[in-house]
Write a protein that holds these residues in place. Structure first.
Motif, PDB file in Angstrom:
ATOM      1  N   LYS A 162      67.001  -0.394  -9.472  1.00 32.71           N
ATOM      2  CA  LYS A 162      66.723   0.781 -10.302  1.00 32.71           C
ATOM      3  C   LYS A 162      67.924   1.048 -11.202  1.00 32.71           C
ATOM      4  CE  LYS A 162      63.704   4.209 -10.837  1.00 32.71           C
ATOM      5  NZ  LYS A 162      63.720   5.660 -10.744  1.00 32.71           N
ATOM      6  N   ALA A 163      69.100   0.938 -10.620  1.00 27.30           N
ATOM      7  CA  ALA A 163      70.327   1.189 -11.381  1.00 27.30           C
ATOM      8  C   ALA A 163      70.456   0.201 -12.538  1.00 27.30           C
ATOM      9  CB  ALA A 163      71.533   1.114 -10.462  1.00 27.30           C
ATOM     10  N   ALA A 164      69.907  -1.020 -12.343  1.00 28.42           N
ATOM     11  CA  ALA A 164      70.011  -2.043 -13.395  1.00 28.42           C
ATOM     12  C   ALA A 164      69.081  -1.744 -14.571  1.00 28.42           C
ATOM     13  CB  ALA A 164      69.703  -3.418 -12.817  1.00 28.42           C
ATOM     14  N   GLY A 165      68.100  -0.852 -14.351  1.00 27.54           N
ATOM     15  CA  GLY A 165      67.206  -0.422 -15.441  1.00 27.54           C
ATOM     16  C   GLY A 165      66.522  -1.547 -16.187  1.00 27.54           C
ATOM     17  N   VAL A 166      65.833  -2.422 -15.487  1.00 26.18           N
ATOM     18  CA  VAL A 166      65.229  -3.593 -16.140  1.00 26.18           C
ATOM     19  C   VAL A 166      63.721  -3.421 -16.330  1.00 26.18           C
ATOM     20  CG1 VAL A 166      66.950  -5.243 -15.375  1.00 26.18           C
ATOM     21  CG2 VAL A 166      65.034  -4.677 -13.873  1.00 26.18           C
ATOM     22  N   ASP A 167      63.137  -4.287 -17.185  1.00 24.76           N
ATOM     23  CA  ASP A 167      61.691  -4.243 -17.412  1.00 24.76           C
ATOM     24  C   ASP A 167      60.923  -4.945 -16.296  1.00 24.76           C
ATOM     25  OD1 ASP A 167      62.026  -3.003 -19.969  1.00 24.76           O
ATOM     26  OD2 ASP A 167      62.652  -4.969 -20.734  1.00 24.76           O
ATOM     27  N   TYR A 168      61.498  -6.038 -15.823  1.00 24.37           N
ATOM     28  CA  TYR A 168      60.835  -6.793 -14.758  1.00 24.37           C
ATOM     29  C   TYR A 168      61.840  -7.244 -13.712  1.00 24.37           C
ATOM     30  CZ  TYR A 168      56.844  -6.973 -17.812  1.00 24.37           C
ATOM     31  OH  TYR A 168      55.800  -6.612 -18.608  1.00 24.37           O
ATOM     32  N   ILE A 169      61.340  -7.468 -12.517  1.00 21.45           N
ATOM     33  CA  ILE A 169      62.162  -8.044 -11.463  1.00 21.45           C
ATOM     34  C   ILE A 169      61.533  -9.388 -11.125  1.00 21.45           C
ATOM     35  CG2 ILE A 169      62.922  -7.759  -9.075  1.00 21.45           C
ATOM     36  CD1 ILE A 169      62.432  -4.605  -9.778  1.00 21.45           C
ATOM     37  N   VAL A 170      62.270 -10.447 -11.444  1.00 22.97           N
ATOM     38  CA  VAL A 170      61.672 -11.781 -11.350  1.00 22.97           C
ATOM     39  C   VAL A 170      62.058 -12.459 -10.051  1.00 22.97           C
ATOM     40  CG1 VAL A 170      61.425 -14.001 -12.493  1.00 22.97           C
ATOM     41  CG2 VAL A 170      61.953 -11.971 -13.820  1.00 22.97           C
ATOM     42  N   SER A 171      61.044 -13.039  -9.411  1.00 18.92           N
ATOM     43  CA  SER A 171      61.327 -13.778  -8.192  1.00 18.92           C
ATOM     44  C   SER A 171      60.908 -15.228  -8.403  1.00 18.92           C
ATOM     45  CB  SER A 171      60.568 -13.127  -7.031  1.00 18.92           C
ATOM     46  OG  SER A 171      59.816 -14.078  -6.337  1.00 18.92           O
ATOM     47  N   ASN A 172      61.605 -16.149  -7.753  1.00 18.77           N
ATOM     48  CA  ASN A 172      61.184 -17.551  -7.831  1.00 18.77           C
ATOM     49  C   ASN A 172      60.846 -18.084  -6.450  1.00 18.77           C
ATOM     50  OD1 ASN A 172      63.660 -17.785  -6.675  1.00 18.77           O
ATOM     51  ND2 ASN A 172      64.655 -18.745  -8.438  1.00 18.77           N
ATOM     52  N   ALA A 173      60.620 -17.164  -5.503  1.00 17.36           N
ATOM     53  CA  ALA A 173      60.248 -17.544  -4.147  1.00 17.36           C
ATOM     54  C   ALA A 173      59.045 -16.696  -3.773  1.00 17.36           C
ATOM     55  CB  ALA A 173      61.403 -17.275  -3.189  1.00 17.36           C
ATOM     56  N   GLY A 174      57.893 -17.354  -3.611  1.00 15.21           N
ATOM     57  CA  GLY A 174      56.651 -16.630  -3.352  1.00 15.21           C
ATOM     58  C   GLY A 174      56.758 -15.694  -2.156  1.00 15.21           C
ATOM     59  N   GLY A 175      57.418 -16.158  -1.115  1.00 18.55           N
ATOM     60  CA  GLY A 175      57.531 -15.361   0.107  1.00 18.55           C
ATOM     61  C   GLY A 175      58.272 -14.059  -0.142  1.00 18.55           C
ATOM     62  N   CYS A 176      59.380 -14.135  -0.880  1.00 20.69           N
ATOM     63  CA  CYS A 176      60.156 -12.920  -1.183  1.00 20.69           C
ATOM     64  C   CYS A 176      59.366 -12.043  -2.145  1.00 20.69           C
ATOM     65  CB  CYS A 176      61.482 -13.260  -1.836  1.00 20.69           C
ATOM     66  SG  CYS A 176      62.461 -14.441  -0.916  1.00 20.69           S
ATOM     67  N   GLY A 177      58.845 -12.678  -3.196  1.00 17.30           N
ATOM     68  CA  GLY A 177      58.144 -11.929  -4.236  1.00 17.30           C
ATOM     69  C   GLY A 177      57.026 -11.079  -3.661  1.00 17.30           C
ATOM     70  N   ALA A 178      56.299 -11.658  -2.709  1.00 15.42           N
ATOM     71  CA  ALA A 178      55.159 -10.942  -2.143  1.00 15.42           C
ATOM     72  C   ALA A 178      55.615  -9.679  -1.427  1.00 15.42           C
ATOM     73  CB  ALA A 178      54.404 -11.846  -1.187  1.00 15.42           C
ATOM     74  N   LEU A 179      56.717  -9.761  -0.702  1.00  8.03           N
ATOM     75  CA  LEU A 179      57.159  -8.545  -0.014  1.00  8.03           C
ATOM     76  C   LEU A 179      57.698  -7.530  -1.017  1.00  8.03           C
ATOM     77  CD1 LEU A 179      57.317  -7.333   2.887  1.00  8.03           C
ATOM     78  CD2 LEU A 179      59.766  -7.465   2.519  1.00  8.03           C
ATOM     79  N   LEU A 180      58.446  -8.024  -2.011  1.00 10.11           N
ATOM     80  CA  LEU A 180      58.970  -7.118  -3.039  1.00 10.11           C
ATOM     81  C   LEU A 180      57.818  -6.358  -3.689  1.00 10.11           C
ATOM     82  CD1 LEU A 180      61.501  -9.526  -4.824  1.00 10.11           C
ATOM     83  CD2 LEU A 180      62.030  -7.802  -3.083  1.00 10.11           C
ATOM     84  N   LEU A 181      56.735  -7.086  -3.944  1.00  8.91           N
ATOM     85  CA  LEU A 181      55.552  -6.502  -4.564  1.00  8.91           C
ATOM     86  C   LEU A 181      54.921  -5.434  -3.685  1.00  8.91           C
ATOM     87  CD1 LEU A 181      53.790  -7.472  -7.128  1.00  8.91           C
ATOM     88  CD2 LEU A 181      52.265  -8.400  -5.418  1.00  8.91           C
ATOM     89  N   GLU A 182      55.195  -5.515  -2.402  1.00 12.58           N
ATOM     90  CA  GLU A 182      54.571  -4.565  -1.471  1.00 12.58           C
ATOM     91  C   GLU A 182      55.568  -3.520  -0.955  1.00 12.58           C
ATOM     92  OE1 GLU A 182      52.496  -7.102   1.376  1.00 12.58           O
ATOM     93  OE2 GLU A 182      50.681  -6.822   0.177  1.00 12.58           O
ATOM     94  N   TYR A 183      56.711  -3.412  -1.596  1.00 14.18           N
ATOM     95  CA  TYR A 183      57.661  -2.361  -1.206  1.00 14.18           C
ATOM     96  C   TYR A 183      56.995  -0.992  -1.225  1.00 14.18           C
ATOM     97  CZ  TYR A 183      62.130  -4.921  -0.951  1.00 14.18           C
ATOM     98  OH  TYR A 183      63.171  -5.738  -0.577  1.00 14.18           O
ATOM     99  N   ASP A 184      56.068  -0.806  -2.181  1.00 14.20           N
ATOM    100  CA  ASP A 184      55.403   0.498  -2.253  1.00 14.20           C
ATOM    101  C   ASP A 184      54.617   0.773  -0.980  1.00 14.20           C
ATOM    102  OD1 ASP A 184      53.661  -1.547  -2.886  1.00 14.20           O
ATOM    103  OD2 ASP A 184      52.465  -0.330  -4.271  1.00 14.20           O
ATOM    104  N   HIS A 185      53.988  -0.282  -0.467  1.00 13.99           N
ATOM    105  CA  HIS A 185      53.260  -0.072   0.787  1.00 13.99           C
ATOM    106  C   HIS A 185      54.231   0.131   1.952  1.00 13.99           C
ATOM    107  CE1 HIS A 185      50.713  -0.409   4.215  1.00 13.99           C
ATOM    108  NE2 HIS A 185      51.460  -1.401   4.651  1.00 13.99           N
ATOM    109  N   LEU A 186      55.278  -0.672   1.956  1.00 14.08           N
ATOM    110  CA  LEU A 186      56.258  -0.608   3.045  1.00 14.08           C
ATOM    111  C   LEU A 186      56.832   0.806   3.177  1.00 14.08           C
ATOM    112  CD1 LEU A 186      57.592  -2.714   4.968  1.00 14.08           C
ATOM    113  CD2 LEU A 186      59.441  -2.920   3.289  1.00 14.08           C
TER     114      LEU A 186
END
Ligand SMILES: Cc1cc2nc3c(=O)[nH]c(=O)nc-3n(C[C@H](O)[C@H](O)[C@H](O)COP(=O)(O)OP(=O)(O)OC[C@H]3O[C@@H](n4cnc5c(N)ncnc54)[C@H](O)[C@@H]3O)c2cc1C
Ligand code: SF4
Ligand code: SF4
Lengths: 449, 471
Positions: A265-289
């Motif tokens: 959030k502090a970095a203030g970016v447009d997107y957060i890019v992942s190149n590892a499906g396993g990590c990306g999927a959890l990052l995508l679900e932080y809202d649920h977590l």
């Protein structure tokens, strides 16, 4: 354990499961069975209990008091790969991934079935190493010392490796050489876009990724800047918490999520890019977590909305990459193993394929059942070696049938498993497992001039 | 639970790994695709060949233990719920394609074979097995035969019964019988093949089937027609048939389904439409083009608001999306989705849909209707929540009236899902007392001790829908 203390354990586990398991999701399952053909463990065994519908029925039976969460129940929950292929197949949109995490979370507090070493490994990994990027690096250094100091040769020669279970030995053989430094240490934090800037993105560098595949992170930055993105790599970022969440250590995952969210959030970016499906999927679900966490849920939503896989971002918004027509690249045949979490949770299967088809002089062949889990699934290889091995064997039959020289993947876990499979099935020298980013990078124009 | 000596006998026949009576196995075989029904079996067994099935049946019949054949448990009538306990016999290990006879255009298969795997296999050989229940990627040939499943192609190509020409089955006492064969003509005695098709596991365990294959159609074309007036859509259906055109597929979605599908799949469907027809014709190029032109003219004459004919395969896919998404869209709206199966003569489709809407409004429940307009097989689908007992009772009352309405329009209580537990109370309405008596006599001849899937087809009490409430 005597009879009464076993009863006490079962009772408190039942209570916890009743509390944690989401009754709505359990009721949403209408038992149509549409998820059955998608499930790898059902495909291997043909047994209803090894299917998503069966596992949901077991959870519901525990919640309804029809069945005790006995050892067999626990084992069945652990048998699930967590690949989540059942989710896109489900007409009723049952959130199976959440259910299995809830079940495992409750079990983790009460289990007695894990052998000591699994507990020990998990404890060290989850509480001590992964939450801290420095320690991950430090562990990487230890591994590197082992690999380069002659210890590895010694261990292999003297047969000291024989102390470990077979599947761990085999994994050790294929581990790539550890990078001395991570992506930030090697190339710094800020990377301007080439040409006109399309957006500013943050790279999620991952923990294992940055130790075992630091080059892939560097190459990801190159691809992104080449396609018109400005890239920042927030230095303080942590492990995503996926391994914690999938093994039932939800609190651990939550605390990592909070810390990552505030850093990005502090970095203030447009997107957060992942190149590892396993990590990306959890990052995508932080809202649920964090959906029950009043203080964090809005920020978690902000974060989750911005998470995207590198292939998807390149295809959807990036400038078209130009690939060189080098002679040695002509007539290369490639195939692709989907990362389950990239496909089933991030719902990205088309973008990587489009990118591969854009590369000049390369023939892309689709492998049979490319969408099916390779059996890697986080720590599954270590905790369920038999099923994992069986799934891998089937996978390698399909891999072999493609006759490809490159087997591309989008996730470090899958990549390691594919390297392991190639090694085990005697395909060394014939084919190589490579991260899609590395493959694209090598063929991108202007790279090694 | 099984008596230890019975368990030992079964283990002696099947092997230790294939006789399970642990809680995990029992729970996961206590249900099928039918909402809300559940009952624990005593054990689950996995036979490997006909001989084993036969020996098992001898033991179970001596002990009078119920046995429930099971494919993939996708049926929607409670067909595999072990209401009286007993043994669930899972057919998955008997899943081989034994032969594809290219000269006779037949195939011999084991019952546990997955339907989709089978159709794909014969397609690769340039042949065609038309029955296509929407559940085909999960269901088994044995389950399809036992339920006489139909699908989108039922109108032109018929249903499972039209393709089963021979069976091998094990009777309750363990005897093995063979009916029919590769013959296209066979009138030697009663037609036991047809009797076993649709017998819902109550007459015998099917252990092998000989299926008829046909040449695949060469060409196909898809179209969509939308109507502001439901009657216009219904008249279109009748007129197409009257004009001696038999489309391969002729499906209808009613207004409430259209709304749900559009909200789910974002297709931009006009929401004021009362009905959408999806039509597909296949065959030789010239005849398909001619049929599609005639159908288009009929649609126009019945005041269709909008007609789209697909010009390419992708376009056809897009048109099919609305129909394909129907179930998914409905399933997401409320926790419990009850997909029913009322069938009327196709000329009565509009009347039936109007009746369904009236009944749903009367009982204040949400029912969306879609289905196979061409063969009059409608699927009124209630969207509800199993935990809301009051609403469930209203849904039941509504369905009771819907079946009544279907019968009074000259229809039936099920077109393809079977009777099982769910429709058993209504069967007498449909076939009358004498009909039931004849069926019971047949059942007695095959299964004198009533051990094959007991509690199905024949209800103790008629006219009352049995639902086991589970919180
Ligand atoms: C979403 C959904 C869509 C569906 N769509 C359709 C559709 O379009 N058309 C349609 O007709 N049905 C449909 N069905 C219903 C169901 O899929 C069919 O009835 C199917 O044929 C059942 O096959 P199965 O292998 O799952 O059999 P099961 O459900 O396991 O068994 C069905 C019946 O067959 C008996 N049986 C199974 N195997 C044998 C055997 N070897 N010998 C004797 N008896 C046996 C069982 O005892 C039971 O009575 C649908 C179901 C769902 C959930
Ligand atoms: S997550 Fe994967 S292994 Fe687990 S039930 Fe779903 S499909 Fe099967
Ligand atoms: S597809 Fe969904 S609703 Fe159907 S059985 Fe599987 S989880 Fe349940």
């Amino acid at each position: 354990m005597d009879k009464t203390s076993e009863d006490v354990r079962l009772n408190s586990l039942t209570e916890k499961l009743r509390l944690r398991l989401d009754g709505d999701q359990l009721t949403n399952c209408m038992r149509c069975g549409f998820c059955l053909p998608a499930c790898p463990t059902f495909a291997e065994t043909g047994i209803e209990a090894e299917s998503p519908r069966g596992r949901i029925a077991l959870m519901k039976a525990v919640k309804d008091g029809i069945m005790a969460p006995d050892v067999a129940f626990e084992e069945q929950m652990n048998h699930c790969l967590g690949c989540r292929a059942c989710e896109p197949a489900c007409p009723a949109d049952v959130k199976y991934g959440q259910l299995i995490e809830q079940a495992r979370d409750a079990i983790e507090d009460h289990t007695k079935t894990h052998r000591g070493w699994v507990k020990l490994v998990r404890h060290t990994a989850f509480q001590t190493i992964f939450p801290n990027q420095k320690r991950v690096r430090w562990m990487g250094k230890g591994l590197r010392f082992y690999q380069t100091s002659g210890m590895r040769t010694l261990a292999r020669k003297t047969g000291a490796m024989k102390m470990f279970p077979k599947h761990m030995r085999e994994m050790e053989e294929i581990l790539p050489d550890v990078a001395v430094q991570g992506v930030v240490e090697q190339i710094g934090i800020l990377h301007p876009a080439k040409g006109e800037k399309i957006a500013t993105v943050a790279l999620f560098r991952g923990c294992l990724m940055d130790v075992l595949f630091a080059d892939t992170n560097i190459h990801t930055v190159d691809l992104l800047t080449e396609a018109g993105f400005e890239v920042v790599i927030p230095e303080q970022q942590n492990c995503c918490g996926a391994m914690h969440a999938h093994s039932g250590e939800i609190e651990g995952a939550r605390s990592l999520a909070r810390s990552n969210i505030s850093i990005f959030k502090a970095a203030g970016v447009d997107y957060i890019v992942s190149n590892a499906g396993g990590c990306g999927a959890l990052l995508l679900e932080y809202d649920h977590l964090l959906h029950e966490d009043e203080q964090w849920k809005d920020d978690a939503m902000w974060f989750a909305e911005r998470v995207i896989d590198v292939s998807d971002l390149l295809v959807r918004m990036g400038r078209l990459l130009v690939f060189s027509e080098r002679e040695e690249n002509q007539c290369v045949r490639i195939t692709y193993q989907d990362s389950c979490h990239l496909r089933n949770v991030m719902r990205s299967s088309d973008a990587p394929r489009r990118l591969m088809r854009q590369v000049t002089g390369v023939e892309f062949v689709e492998m049979k059942e490319a969408e099916r889990c390779c059996g890697s699934a986080g720590t599954y290889t270590l905790t369920q070696p038999v099923m994992s091995g069986q799934i891998l064997d089937h996978k390698m039959e399909h891999v072999r049938a493609t006759d490809a020289q490159y087997l591309l993947t989008s996730n470090p876990g899958c990549l390691l498993q594919m390297m392991h499979g190639i090694n085990q099935h005697g395909l060394n020298g014939q084919m190589k497992a490579v991260h899609i980013v590395d493959f694209l990078h090598e063929r991108m124009c202007g790279q090694d001039e | 639970m099984l008596k230890p000596e019975v368990k030992c006998e079964l283990i002696a026949i099947l092997g230790e790994s294939y006789v399970k009576d642990d809680m995990q196995s029992r729970v996961t075989h206590s249900y099928d695709g039918t909402p809300m029904l559940q009952s624990l079996p005593d054990a689950v067994i996995y036979p490997y060949n006909t001989q084993q099935v036969s020996e098992v049946m001898k033991v179970l019949s001596r002990q009078r233990i119920p046995v429930i054949g099971r494919g993939s448990g996708t049926n929607l009538c409670g067909g595999t719920v072990p209401v009286l306990g007993g043994v669930v016999m899972v057919m998955h290990r008997m899943n081989q394609i034994l032969e594809v006879d290219m000269e006779n255009l037949t195939a011999s298969v084991q019952p546990g074979l997955n339907t989709k795997q089978f159709t794909t296999h014969v397609e690769q050989l340039g042949l065609f097995y038309p029955p296509d229940p929407s559940s085909m990627s999960i269901s088994t040939i044995g389950g399809n035969i036992a339920e006489c499943s139909g699908g989108l192609r039922g109108l032109k190509y018929g249903t499972t019964k039209d393709y089963v020409i021979g069976l091998e089955a094990v009777l309750a006492n363990g005897d093995i019988i063979r009916t029919g064969g590769k013959l296209m003509k066979d009138v030697a005695g009663y037609d036991l093949t047809k009797l076993l098709v649709g017998s819902e596991g109550t007459l015998a365990i099917i252990t092998e089937a000989t299926l008829k294959l046909v040449p695949p159609p060469k060409y196909k074309k898809t179209m969509l027609a939308m109507y502001k007036d439901l009657n216009g859509a219904a008249r279109t259906v009748s007129k197409i048939i009257e004009n001696r055109i038999i489309p391969a597929t002729l499906e209808i979605l009613d207004n409430s389904t259209i709304r749900v599908v559009d909200a789910f799949a974002n297709l931009g469907l006009p929401l004021q439409m009362e009905a959408i027809l999806l039509i597909e014709q296949d065959g030789e190029i010239e005849s398909v083009e001619r049929d599609i032109a005639s159908i288009t003219a009929i649609c126009h004459s019945e005041q269709a608001e909008q007609i789209s004919v697909a010009e390419s395969a992708e376009e056809a896919e897009r048109l099919l999306t609305a129909r394909r998404s129907a179930f998914t869209a409905l399933a997401r709206l409320r926790p419990t989705t009850i997909l029913e199966d009322a069938t009327v003569p196709r000329s009565k489709i509009a009347d039936m849909i109007i009746e369904i809407n009236r009944i749903a409004a009367k009982h204040q429940v949400q029912i969306c209707t879609f289905g196979h307009a061409g063969d009059g097989n409608l699927h009124p689908t209630a969207l509800t929540d199993a935990r809301n007992t009051d609403e469930i009772h209203r849904v039941e009352a509504a369905f009771e009236e819907i079946f009544e309405a279907a019968i009074s329009l000259g229809g039936t209580i099920t077109g393809e899902h079977g009777v099982g537990m769910v429709k058993a109370p209504f069967l007498e309405w449909k076939i009358g007392r004498s009909g039931i008596e004849v069926m019971k006599a047949i059942k007695h001849a095959f299964d004198p001790f009533n051990i094959l899937n007991p509690g199905k087809v024949f209800a103790k009490e008629s006219r009352k829908r049995v639902v086991i409430d589970r919180g």
